[in-house]
Write a protein that holds these residues in place. Structure first.
Motif, PDB file in Angstrom:
ATOM      1  N   TRP A   1     -74.974  -3.601   5.880  1.00 22.83           N
ATOM      2  CA  TRP A   1     -73.631  -3.776   6.433  1.00 22.83           C
ATOM      3  C   TRP A   1     -72.520  -3.300   5.505  1.00 22.83           C
ATOM      4  CZ3 TRP A   1     -74.268  -4.732  11.314  1.00 22.83           C
ATOM      5  CH2 TRP A   1     -75.378  -5.466  11.749  1.00 22.83           C
ATOM      6  N   GLY A   2     -72.888  -2.923   4.286  1.00 24.35           N
ATOM      7  CA  GLY A   2     -71.875  -2.529   3.324  1.00 24.35           C
ATOM      8  C   GLY A   2     -71.517  -3.684   2.402  1.00 24.35           C
ATOM      9  N   ALA A   3     -71.092  -3.347   1.204  1.00 20.78           N
ATOM     10  CA  ALA A   3     -70.769  -4.363   0.209  1.00 20.78           C
ATOM     11  C   ALA A   3     -69.447  -5.037   0.544  1.00 20.78           C
ATOM     12  CB  ALA A   3     -70.701  -3.737  -1.182  1.00 20.78           C
ATOM     13  N   ASP A   4     -69.372  -6.328   0.294  1.00 21.98           N
ATOM     14  CA  ASP A   4     -68.150  -7.108   0.450  1.00 21.98           C
ATOM     15  C   ASP A   4     -67.565  -7.354  -0.938  1.00 21.98           C
ATOM     16  OD1 ASP A   4     -66.981 -10.123   0.361  1.00 21.98           O
ATOM     17  OD2 ASP A   4     -66.519  -9.174   2.279  1.00 21.98           O
ATOM     18  N   GLU A   5     -66.333  -6.938  -1.140  1.00 21.92           N
ATOM     19  CA  GLU A   5     -65.742  -6.988  -2.481  1.00 21.92           C
ATOM     20  C   GLU A   5     -65.694  -8.406  -3.033  1.00 21.92           C
ATOM     21  OE1 GLU A   5     -61.588  -5.682  -4.755  1.00 21.92           O
ATOM     22  OE2 GLU A   5     -62.040  -4.934  -2.746  1.00 21.92           O
ATOM     23  N   GLU A   6     -65.313  -9.356  -2.219  1.00 16.65           N
ATOM     24  CA  GLU A   6     -65.234 -10.742  -2.686  1.00 16.65           C
ATOM     25  C   GLU A   6     -66.615 -11.278  -3.039  1.00 16.65           C
ATOM     26  OE1 GLU A   6     -63.630 -15.122  -1.155  1.00 16.65           O
ATOM     27  OE2 GLU A   6     -63.089 -13.286  -0.060  1.00 16.65           O
ATOM     28  N   ALA A   7     -67.589 -10.971  -2.196  1.00 16.98           N
ATOM     29  CA  ALA A   7     -68.957 -11.418  -2.472  1.00 16.98           C
ATOM     30  C   ALA A   7     -69.496 -10.780  -3.743  1.00 16.98           C
ATOM     31  CB  ALA A   7     -69.866 -11.085  -1.286  1.00 16.98           C
ATOM     32  N   GLU A   8     -69.177  -9.511  -3.967  1.00 14.36           N
ATOM     33  CA  GLU A   8     -69.630  -8.837  -5.175  1.00 14.36           C
ATOM     34  C   GLU A   8     -68.991  -9.439  -6.420  1.00 14.36           C
ATOM     35  OE1 GLU A   8     -72.000  -6.240  -5.645  1.00 14.36           O
ATOM     36  OE2 GLU A   8     -72.477  -7.119  -3.702  1.00 14.36           O
ATOM     37  N   ASP A   9     -67.709  -9.790  -6.334  1.00 14.91           N
ATOM     38  CA  ASP A   9     -67.041 -10.430  -7.472  1.00 14.91           C
ATOM     39  C   ASP A   9     -67.699 -11.763  -7.796  1.00 14.91           C
ATOM     40  OD1 ASP A   9     -65.268  -8.361  -7.719  1.00 14.91           O
ATOM     41  OD2 ASP A   9     -63.630  -9.355  -6.655  1.00 14.91           O
ATOM     42  N   THR A  10     -68.004 -12.527  -6.761  1.00 14.20           N
ATOM     43  CA  THR A  10     -68.679 -13.813  -6.974  1.00 14.20           C
ATOM     44  C   THR A  10     -70.055 -13.608  -7.594  1.00 14.20           C
ATOM     45  OG1 THR A  10     -67.515 -14.821  -5.100  1.00 14.20           O
ATOM     46  CG2 THR A  10     -69.557 -15.883  -5.824  1.00 14.20           C
ATOM     47  N   ALA A  11     -70.802 -12.622  -7.094  1.00 11.69           N
ATOM     48  CA  ALA A  11     -72.134 -12.335  -7.626  1.00 11.69           C
ATOM     49  C   ALA A  11     -72.057 -11.909  -9.083  1.00 11.69           C
ATOM     50  CB  ALA A  11     -72.814 -11.258  -6.796  1.00 11.69           C
ATOM     51  N   ASN A  12     -71.061 -11.134  -9.435  1.00  7.94           N
ATOM     52  CA  ASN A  12     -70.926 -10.691 -10.824  1.00  7.94           C
ATOM     53  C   ASN A  12     -70.617 -11.858 -11.752  1.00  7.94           C
ATOM     54  OD1 ASN A  12     -71.485  -7.981 -10.317  1.00  7.94           O
ATOM     55  ND2 ASN A  12     -69.347  -7.482  -9.880  1.00  7.94           N
ATOM     56  N   ARG A  13     -69.781 -12.785 -11.287  1.00 13.12           N
ATOM     57  CA  ARG A  13     -69.497 -13.968 -12.107  1.00 13.12           C
ATOM     58  C   ARG A  13     -70.757 -14.808 -12.296  1.00 13.12           C
ATOM     59  NH1 ARG A  13     -64.733 -14.018  -8.985  1.00 13.12           N
ATOM     60  NH2 ARG A  13     -65.583 -15.660  -7.625  1.00 13.12           N
ATOM     61  N   LYS A  14     -71.523 -14.951 -11.229  1.00 12.57           N
ATOM     62  CA  LYS A  14     -72.768 -15.720 -11.328  1.00 12.57           C
ATOM     63  C   LYS A  14     -73.767 -15.023 -12.251  1.00 12.57           C
ATOM     64  CE  LYS A  14     -72.546 -18.109  -6.877  1.00 12.57           C
ATOM     65  NZ  LYS A  14     -73.226 -18.323  -5.571  1.00 12.57           N
ATOM     66  N   LYS A  15     -73.819 -13.703 -12.167  1.00 10.36           N
ATOM     67  CA  LYS A  15     -74.722 -12.962 -13.046  1.00 10.36           C
ATOM     68  C   LYS A  15     -74.353 -13.177 -14.505  1.00 10.36           C
ATOM     69  CE  LYS A  15     -76.233  -8.293 -14.288  1.00 10.36           C
ATOM     70  NZ  LYS A  15     -76.124  -6.848 -14.006  1.00 10.36           N
ATOM     71  N   THR A  16     -73.068 -13.122 -14.829  1.00  6.97           N
ATOM     72  CA  THR A  16     -72.623 -13.362 -16.209  1.00  6.97           C
ATOM     73  C   THR A  16     -73.045 -14.748 -16.675  1.00  6.97           C
ATOM     74  OG1 THR A  16     -70.736 -11.862 -15.973  1.00  6.97           O
ATOM     75  CG2 THR A  16     -70.592 -13.527 -17.699  1.00  6.97           C
ATOM     76  N   ALA A  17     -72.886 -15.749 -15.810  1.00  8.40           N
ATOM     77  CA  ALA A  17     -73.288 -17.111 -16.165  1.00  8.40           C
ATOM     78  C   ALA A  17     -74.796 -17.206 -16.337  1.00  8.40           C
ATOM     79  CB  ALA A  17     -72.808 -18.084 -15.086  1.00  8.40           C
ATOM     80  N   PHE A  18     -75.550 -16.494 -15.497  1.00  6.64           N
ATOM     81  CA  PHE A  18     -77.013 -16.509 -15.591  1.00  6.64           C
ATOM     82  C   PHE A  18     -77.474 -15.897 -16.912  1.00  6.64           C
ATOM     83  CE2 PHE A  18     -81.270 -14.823 -14.645  1.00  6.64           C
ATOM     84  CZ  PHE A  18     -81.860 -15.899 -13.998  1.00  6.64           C
ATOM     85  N   LEU A  19     -76.895 -14.774 -17.278  1.00  8.50           N
ATOM     86  CA  LEU A  19     -77.269 -14.121 -18.537  1.00  8.50           C
ATOM     87  C   LEU A  19     -76.886 -14.989 -19.731  1.00  8.50           C
ATOM     88  CD1 LEU A  19     -76.264 -10.408 -17.805  1.00  8.50           C
ATOM     89  CD2 LEU A  19     -78.508 -11.501 -17.557  1.00  8.50           C
ATOM     90  N   HIS A  20     -75.745 -15.674 -19.644  1.00 10.07           N
ATOM     91  CA  HIS A  20     -75.367 -16.585 -20.730  1.00 10.07           C
ATOM     92  C   HIS A  20     -76.367 -17.737 -20.836  1.00 10.07           C
ATOM     93  CE1 HIS A  20     -73.285 -19.371 -23.311  1.00 10.07           C
ATOM     94  NE2 HIS A  20     -73.363 -20.273 -22.351  1.00 10.07           N
ATOM     95  N   ALA A  21     -76.800 -18.278 -19.692  1.00 11.27           N
ATOM     96  CA  ALA A  21     -77.762 -19.382 -19.722  1.00 11.27           C
ATOM     97  C   ALA A  21     -79.059 -18.953 -20.396  1.00 11.27           C
ATOM     98  CB  ALA A  21     -78.029 -19.884 -18.309  1.00 11.27           C
ATOM     99  N   HIS A  22     -79.505 -17.740 -20.123  1.00  9.77           N
ATOM    100  CA  HIS A  22     -80.701 -17.212 -20.784  1.00  9.77           C
ATOM    101  C   HIS A  22     -80.489 -17.133 -22.291  1.00  9.77           C
ATOM    102  CE1 HIS A  22     -83.074 -13.741 -22.354  1.00  9.77           C
ATOM    103  NE2 HIS A  22     -84.045 -14.335 -21.697  1.00  9.77           N
ATOM    104  N   LEU A  23     -79.337 -16.634 -22.713  1.00  8.38           N
ATOM    105  CA  LEU A  23     -79.023 -16.563 -24.142  1.00  8.38           C
ATOM    106  C   LEU A  23     -78.990 -17.954 -24.755  1.00  8.38           C
ATOM    107  CD1 LEU A  23     -77.976 -15.179 -26.745  1.00  8.38           C
ATOM    108  CD2 LEU A  23     -75.671 -15.385 -25.774  1.00  8.38           C
TER     109      LEU A  23
END
Length: 241
Positions: A207-229
């Motif tokens: 359906w195509g990328a949703d900008e707001e959803a992508e921003d949320t996913a990127n924030r979650k990814k940053t938090a996930f990578l920090h949790a691993h660290l």
């Protein structure tokens, strides 16, 4: 008016060592948590990371630029006081793990989920003796109680610092199995994050990328990578292989 922020009052942030823990001192004064507990840390690596965050502050203190300090505060002030409850909450994800709830159509998504998720379920079975069974649809179907018990035990065995990190790995991915794979370094955390997003990535392709959803996913990814660290910093010998 700009938001008020506390001013820097120290010149040097340094690691201090005791027989059973490490701390950080600001011009000789120990750093304390928001609840006024001494910031006692399990490893030198974590203490060095915390000291580095404090030393890097400018004239004004920016807590958002201090993720390791914030995670350590949470481990001491929150997780340590309700360890069993947090561990049980996270272990319960095994009974509704993301990897076990599969699409019933279209065939392309069914295949993508199986190719991405089945190897992790196989790994959990081989590593913990815990076979979680996939099923189609979103209706809950209980997993084998013995398998869940085998996954529960290592969660309860974690320290408060490890559990603080594990909390984010589980809750952000929706998967107890993926969180275990992450702290065991089965694959890299970025790859595991992508595995947790098979459905979202398929929908974005369709359906195509949703900008707001992508921003949320990127924030979650940053938090996930920090949790691993943070889990790695909390573990004396680093992450298990």
């Amino acid at each position: 008016m700009s938001e008020w922020a506390p001013k820097r009052f120290w010149k040097q942030a340094e690691v201090t060592e005791a027989p059973d823990h490490f701390s950080v001192a600001l011009d000789g004064r120990p750093v304390r948590t928001p609840a006024k507990a001494t910031l006692t840390l399990p490893t030198r690596a974590m203490a060095q990371a915390v000291a580095g965050e404090w030393q890097a502050q400018g004239d004004r203190i920016d807590p958002l630029s201090m993720p390791v300090t914030r995670s350590a505060n949470a481990a001491i002030d929150k997780v340590a006081h309700q360890h069993a409850e947090v561990a049980e909450m996270l272990a319960a994800y095994g009974d509704s793990d993301l990897l076990c709830y599969r699409a019933d159509s279209p065939q392309e998504l069914i295949q993508r989920e199986a190719e991405a998720w089945d190897p992790y379920l196989d790994w959990a079975d081989a590593t913990f003796g815990a076979r979680l069974e996939p099923r189609q649809g979103i209706m809950h179907a209980p997993q084998d109680a013995a398998a869940l018990d085998r996954l529960r035990a290592p969660v309860h065995a974690m320290t408060a610092f490890q559990l603080a990190a594990f909390h984010d790995l589980v809750s952000l991915s929706g998967s107890l199995v993926l969180a275990f794979a992450c702290v065991h370094n089965l694959t890299g955390p970025e790859e595991i994050w992508q595995v947790s997003r098979v459905d979202e990535l398929y929908q974005a392709e369709l359906w195509g990328a949703d900008e707001e959803a992508e921003d949320t996913a990127n924030r979650k990814k940053t938090a996930f990578l920090h949790a691993h660290l943070f889990f790695s910093l909390a573990t004396p010998q680093g992450l298990p292989g």
